[in-house]
Design a protein around this motif. Structure first.
Motif, PDB file in Angstrom:
ATOM      1  N   ARG A  41      -9.251  11.102  22.312  1.00  0.00           N
ATOM      2  CA  ARG A  41      -7.800  11.260  22.374  1.00  0.00           C
ATOM      3  C   ARG A  41      -7.454  12.739  22.405  1.00  0.00           C
ATOM      4  O   ARG A  41      -7.942  13.528  21.610  1.00  0.00           O
ATOM      5  CB  ARG A  41      -7.154  10.601  21.161  1.00  0.00           C
ATOM      6  CG  ARG A  41      -5.623  10.725  21.084  1.00  0.00           C
ATOM      7  CD  ARG A  41      -4.911  10.061  22.255  1.00  0.00           C
ATOM      8  NE  ARG A  41      -5.501   8.785  22.622  1.00  0.00           N
ATOM      9  CZ  ARG A  41      -5.314   7.649  21.940  1.00  0.00           C
ATOM     10  NH1 ARG A  41      -4.599   7.631  20.868  1.00  0.00           N
ATOM     11  NH2 ARG A  41      -5.888   6.521  22.362  1.00  0.00           N
ATOM     12  N   ARG A  42      -6.596  13.112  23.331  1.00  0.00           N
ATOM     13  CA  ARG A  42      -6.118  14.474  23.450  1.00  0.00           C
ATOM     14  C   ARG A  42      -4.776  14.593  22.748  1.00  0.00           C
ATOM     15  O   ARG A  42      -3.915  13.727  22.886  1.00  0.00           O
ATOM     16  CB  ARG A  42      -5.979  14.822  24.925  1.00  0.00           C
ATOM     17  CG  ARG A  42      -5.371  16.172  25.252  1.00  0.00           C
ATOM     18  CD  ARG A  42      -6.411  17.241  25.309  1.00  0.00           C
ATOM     19  NE  ARG A  42      -6.395  18.086  24.134  1.00  0.00           N
ATOM     20  CZ  ARG A  42      -7.226  19.095  23.962  1.00  0.00           C
ATOM     21  NH1 ARG A  42      -8.165  19.365  24.846  1.00  0.00           N
ATOM     22  NH2 ARG A  42      -7.141  19.836  22.887  1.00  0.00           N
ATOM     23  N   ARG A  43      -4.604  15.645  21.968  1.00  0.00           N
ATOM     24  CA  ARG A  43      -3.314  15.997  21.402  1.00  0.00           C
ATOM     25  C   ARG A  43      -2.974  17.415  21.852  1.00  0.00           C
ATOM     26  O   ARG A  43      -3.856  18.194  22.200  1.00  0.00           O
ATOM     27  CB  ARG A  43      -3.349  15.929  19.868  1.00  0.00           C
ATOM     28  CG  ARG A  43      -3.606  14.537  19.307  1.00  0.00           C
ATOM     29  CD  ARG A  43      -2.448  13.616  19.558  1.00  0.00           C
ATOM     30  NE  ARG A  43      -2.645  12.331  18.882  1.00  0.00           N
ATOM     31  CZ  ARG A  43      -1.810  11.308  18.987  1.00  0.00           C
ATOM     32  NH1 ARG A  43      -0.737  11.410  19.753  1.00  0.00           N
ATOM     33  NH2 ARG A  43      -2.044  10.176  18.354  1.00  0.00           N
ATOM     34  N   ALA A  44      -1.693  17.768  21.793  1.00  0.00           N
ATOM     35  CA  ALA A  44      -1.298  19.113  22.204  1.00  0.00           C
ATOM     36  C   ALA A  44      -1.932  20.162  21.305  1.00  0.00           C
ATOM     37  O   ALA A  44      -2.224  21.273  21.735  1.00  0.00           O
ATOM     38  CB  ALA A  44       0.224  19.235  22.179  1.00  0.00           C
ATOM     39  N   TRP A  45      -2.163  19.814  20.053  1.00  0.00           N
ATOM     40  CA  TRP A  45      -2.704  20.766  19.091  1.00  0.00           C
ATOM     41  C   TRP A  45      -4.153  20.485  18.710  1.00  0.00           C
ATOM     42  O   TRP A  45      -4.754  21.257  17.966  1.00  0.00           O
ATOM     43  CB  TRP A  45      -1.852  20.730  17.817  1.00  0.00           C
ATOM     44  CG  TRP A  45      -1.888  19.397  17.124  1.00  0.00           C
ATOM     45  CD1 TRP A  45      -2.765  19.001  16.151  1.00  0.00           C
ATOM     46  CD2 TRP A  45      -1.050  18.272  17.369  1.00  0.00           C
ATOM     47  NE1 TRP A  45      -2.521  17.698  15.768  1.00  0.00           N
ATOM     48  CE2 TRP A  45      -1.454  17.232  16.499  1.00  0.00           C
ATOM     49  CE3 TRP A  45       0.027  18.036  18.235  1.00  0.00           C
ATOM     50  CZ2 TRP A  45      -0.840  15.984  16.488  1.00  0.00           C
ATOM     51  CZ3 TRP A  45       0.635  16.791  18.203  1.00  0.00           C
ATOM     52  CH2 TRP A  45       0.200  15.791  17.340  1.00  0.00           C
ATOM     53  N   HIS A  46      -4.720  19.404  19.219  1.00  0.00           N
ATOM     54  CA  HIS A  46      -6.043  19.023  18.748  1.00  0.00           C
ATOM     55  C   HIS A  46      -6.664  18.035  19.739  1.00  0.00           C
ATOM     56  O   HIS A  46      -5.984  17.477  20.600  1.00  0.00           O
ATOM     57  CB  HIS A  46      -5.944  18.386  17.359  1.00  0.00           C
ATOM     58  CG  HIS A  46      -7.273  18.014  16.764  1.00  0.00           C
ATOM     59  ND1 HIS A  46      -8.286  18.919  16.582  1.00  0.00           N
ATOM     60  CD2 HIS A  46      -7.752  16.825  16.321  1.00  0.00           C
ATOM     61  CE1 HIS A  46      -9.329  18.310  16.047  1.00  0.00           C
ATOM     62  NE2 HIS A  46      -9.032  17.046  15.893  1.00  0.00           N
ATOM     63  N   PHE A  47      -7.949  17.834  19.588  1.00  0.00           N
ATOM     64  CA  PHE A  47      -8.664  16.859  20.406  1.00  0.00           C
ATOM     65  C   PHE A  47      -9.795  16.262  19.591  1.00  0.00           C
ATOM     66  O   PHE A  47     -10.563  16.994  18.966  1.00  0.00           O
ATOM     67  CB  PHE A  47      -9.236  17.533  21.660  1.00  0.00           C
ATOM     68  CG  PHE A  47     -10.165  16.645  22.435  1.00  0.00           C
ATOM     69  CD1 PHE A  47      -9.681  15.570  23.153  1.00  0.00           C
ATOM     70  CD2 PHE A  47     -11.535  16.886  22.453  1.00  0.00           C
ATOM     71  CE1 PHE A  47     -10.534  14.747  23.854  1.00  0.00           C
ATOM     72  CE2 PHE A  47     -12.392  16.072  23.159  1.00  0.00           C
ATOM     73  CZ  PHE A  47     -11.884  14.987  23.869  1.00  0.00           C
ATOM     74  N   TYR A  48      -9.845  14.943  19.540  1.00  0.00           N
ATOM     75  CA  TYR A  48     -11.002  14.321  18.903  1.00  0.00           C
ATOM     76  C   TYR A  48     -11.822  13.596  19.959  1.00  0.00           C
ATOM     77  O   TYR A  48     -11.296  12.888  20.805  1.00  0.00           O
ATOM     78  CB  TYR A  48     -10.604  13.419  17.728  1.00  0.00           C
ATOM     79  CG  TYR A  48     -10.086  12.052  18.070  1.00  0.00           C
ATOM     80  CD1 TYR A  48     -10.962  11.000  18.337  1.00  0.00           C
ATOM     81  CD2 TYR A  48      -8.726  11.787  18.098  1.00  0.00           C
ATOM     82  CE1 TYR A  48     -10.499   9.735  18.631  1.00  0.00           C
ATOM     83  CE2 TYR A  48      -8.257  10.517  18.390  1.00  0.00           C
ATOM     84  CZ  TYR A  48      -9.144   9.495  18.648  1.00  0.00           C
ATOM     85  OH  TYR A  48      -8.671   8.237  18.940  1.00  0.00           O
ATOM     86  N   ALA A  49     -13.096  13.831  19.907  1.00  0.00           N
ATOM     87  CA  ALA A  49     -14.005  13.306  20.925  1.00  0.00           C
ATOM     88  C   ALA A  49     -15.067  12.472  20.237  1.00  0.00           C
ATOM     89  O   ALA A  49     -15.987  13.011  19.634  1.00  0.00           O
ATOM     90  CB  ALA A  49     -14.650  14.442  21.700  1.00  0.00           C
TER      91      ALA A  49
END
Length: 330
Positions: free
Chosen positions: A220-228
């Motif tokens: 999931r991509r977030r504007a402030w973060h990304f979890y892979a």
């Protein structure tokens, strides 16, 4: 009075210098600036990231190059010149392309860059050409947004498979593995895990195309973060032409997995290579406690709080299935 000639000479010299200064801008404009011409200052690389290269099966000088945000280019002279062939389509963000081995005039294009970047632009499904790129037909799968892999059947130009990542910033059911048997007129979603897990790679046995391998990827991509990574990832195998799938477990890591790359060895398809991003901490290490999404607790709490304010807090994931009987029109 004896110094008067010097004052006269100084006045003449000073006046000449002022006149030269007044004439300098005009001379500069006429003699220098007039000789300059406009030139492009950037961006230098118009295509951005190159995401795929697909070659003609028999013509060594003919191949296609797909750019993440720059469209599709074709060369017939070994790369001496390239012709843009996708500029008239409504999207130019490309995820993957494939040339039909049985009919090289048939080329499949999956749109939407599948890299996990803030600058990864979405696409609007799949396109197909049957005349070597002169004309294109939109074949549907709108909503998949980011297509990571398109695989053309090695023996049937009307059959193709698509691995779709789905929306990058939100949950959604428009992700999974899709199959068409009629040239893209209709699609059947044959593999679906959940609304958080897309598929980032797909490989086919060139000798026995009933055998395929698919790589799931929860991210999931977030504007402030990304979890892979998450427990939704893994490798699946089909032995009936992509109709049904089985998750492989023997010898493979479980738990939190990231992106996976796949390749079938053409000379001996019993050999399959998998490049796995294993995000599980070493067993012997005393790693700090993580959340289910492998994010630090503080960041996870901040993300969930923000998601609640946005009205898109993630709900509990539904039970995972390994096959879906879903057919759609292009």
């Amino acid at each position: 009075m004896q110094h008067q000639p010097f004052r006269v000479l100084f006045a003449i010299a000073f006046g000449a210098a002022l006149a030269a200064q007044d004439a300098a801008p005009a001379a500069l404009r006429n003699d220098v600036l007039a000789k300059l011409s406009w030139r492009a200052l950037g961006p230098v690389n118009f295509g951005g990231r190159v995401v795929d290269v697909a070659a003609h099966p028999t013509k060594a000088g003919e191949f296609w190059v797909a750019a993440a945000t720059g469209g599709l280019f074709k060369t017939t002279n070994g790369g001496v010149t390239f012709t843009p062939v996708f500029d008239k389509q409504p999207v130019i963000a490309i995820g993957d392309i494939d040339v039909s081995p049985v009919n090289p005039d048939v080329v499949w294009v999956g749109t939407g860059e599948a890299n996990n970047l803030r600058s990864a632009y979405a696409g609007n499904g799949v396109y197909r050409t049957t005349d070597g790129g002169k004309t294109w037909t939109h074949c549907g799968l709108v909503g998949t947004d980011h297509i990571a892999r398109v695989v053309a059947h090695p023996k049937d130009a009307d059959v193709a498979f698509v691995a779709a990542m789905g929306p990058l910033y939100t949950r959604g059911s428009e992700r999974g593995v899709f199959k068409t048997t009629d040239g893209g007129k209709t699609w059947k979603k044959t593999l679906f895990v959940d609304e958080d897990t897309g598929f980032c790679d797909l490989a086919i046995d060139p000798q026995n195309p009933d055998v395929l391998f698919a790589a799931g990827y929860e991210c999931r991509r977030r504007a402030w973060h990304f979890y892979a990574g998450g427990d939704g990832g893994g490798i699946w195998r089909s032995q009936d032409g992509g109709e049904t799938w089985t998750k492989l477990r023997g010898g493979l890591p479980g738990g939190t997995l990231g992106r996976i790359g796949l390749a079938v060895f053409p000379a001996d398809p019993r050999i399959v290579y998998a490049f796995i991003e294993n995000r599980n901490p070493p067993k012997e290490a005393e790693a700090p406690e993580r959340t289910a999404r492998t994010e630090p607790a503080a960041m996870e709490e901040a993300r969930e709080a923000s998601a609640t304010r946005e009205g898109d807090a993630r709900e509990a994931a539904p039970p995972r299935a390994t096959g879906v009987n879903e057919t759609r029109e292009a």
